[in-house]
Design a protein around this motif. Structure first.
Motif, short mmCIF file in Angstrom:
data_model
loop_
_atom_site.label_atom_id
_atom_site.label_comp_id
_atom_site.label_asym_id
_atom_site.label_seq_id
_atom_site.Cartn_x
_atom_site.Cartn_y
_atom_site.Cartn_z
N LEU A 89 1.12 -1.24 -0.07
CA LEU A 89 0.00 -0.16 -0.18
C LEU A 89 0.83 1.39 0.08
CD1 LEU A 89 -3.01 0.95 0.33
CD2 LEU A 89 -2.51 1.12 2.71
N TYR A 90 0.56 2.36 -0.95
CA TYR A 90 1.26 3.09 -1.23
C TYR A 90 0.23 4.44 -0.72
CZ TYR A 90 3.60 7.49 -2.87
OH TYR A 90 4.31 8.64 -3.16
N TYR A 135 3.30 -0.95 4.08
CA TYR A 135 3.20 0.43 3.88
C TYR A 135 4.58 1.00 3.04
CZ TYR A 135 -0.93 -0.41 6.57
OH TYR A 135 -2.09 -0.57 7.19
N THR A 137 7.23 3.27 2.30
CA THR A 137 7.65 4.62 2.82
C THR A 137 8.91 5.03 2.14
OG1 THR A 137 9.41 3.27 3.97
CG2 THR A 137 7.37 3.60 5.37
#
Length: 138
Positions: A89-90, A135, A137
Motif C-alpha cells: 500500500l502506497y 506500507y 515509505t
C-alpha cells in the motif's frame, strides 16, 4: 539544608539493576517464555533489566545461555514470512495505490523490509503494520 542534600547524594552509591540473561540457548525466531530467562545480579551495560519487556517477544538472533539479552536481540513476533504474498500500500497526498507484493524478508510489526511489486517487478522498501500490510515509505 542544601549541604545535607549534597552529603546524601555523595554517600548514595550508584543504582544497580539486575540484567536479564538467557537460561538456555535460545535459537533465532523463537518466542521468549518466562522459563527461558533468568535475572543476573550484576548490572551489565546494554542489557535488558525488566523481564516483562522481552517475554512474548521473538529472538532475532541466537541467545546463548548465561549471556545478557540486549533490546536489539529481540523484537515483535513476525507477521510476514519471506516470500509471502502481502498487500502493498502506497498512500500520500490523497493518492492511494494498492497492489500485491512478495516479501523479500521476514518481519514483525514496525520492521522495514524490501518488497517486490508482483506486477512491475520493482523493489520498494516498506514498513510492516500490525495487520500484515506493507506500507511503502520514503
Amino acid at each position: 539544608m542544601i549541604r545535607l542534600a549534597l552529603a546524601f547524594s555523595l554517600l548514595a552509591g550508584p543504582a544497580f539493576a539486575d540484567t536479564v540473561v538467557a537460561a538456555r540457548t535460545i535459537p533465532a525466531q523463537t518466542t521468549i517464555m518466562p522459563e527461558d530467562i533468568l535475572l543476573n545480579g550484576r548490572d551489565i551495560p546494554g542489557g535488558v533489566t525488566n523481564p516483562e519487556d522481552i517475554i512474548g517477544m521473538e529472538s532475532r538472533v541466537a541467545l546463548f545461555a548465561g549471556r545478557p539479552i540486549r533490546a536489539a536481540d529481540v523484537g515483535f513476533p513476525a507477521v510476514v514470512e519471506r516470500n509471502q504474498i502481502v498487500q502493498l500500500l502506497y498512500a500520500q497526498n490523497g493518492l492511494m495505490i494498492a497492489t500485491e507484493g512478495r516479501a523479500l524478508g521476514r518481519a514483525g510489526p514496525g520492521d522495514r523490509i524490501r518488497v517486490m511489486n508482483i506486477s512491475s517487478r520493482s523493489t520498494v522498501t516498506a514498513q510492516i503494520g500490525a495487520d500484515g500490510i506493507a506500507y511503502v515509505t520514503r
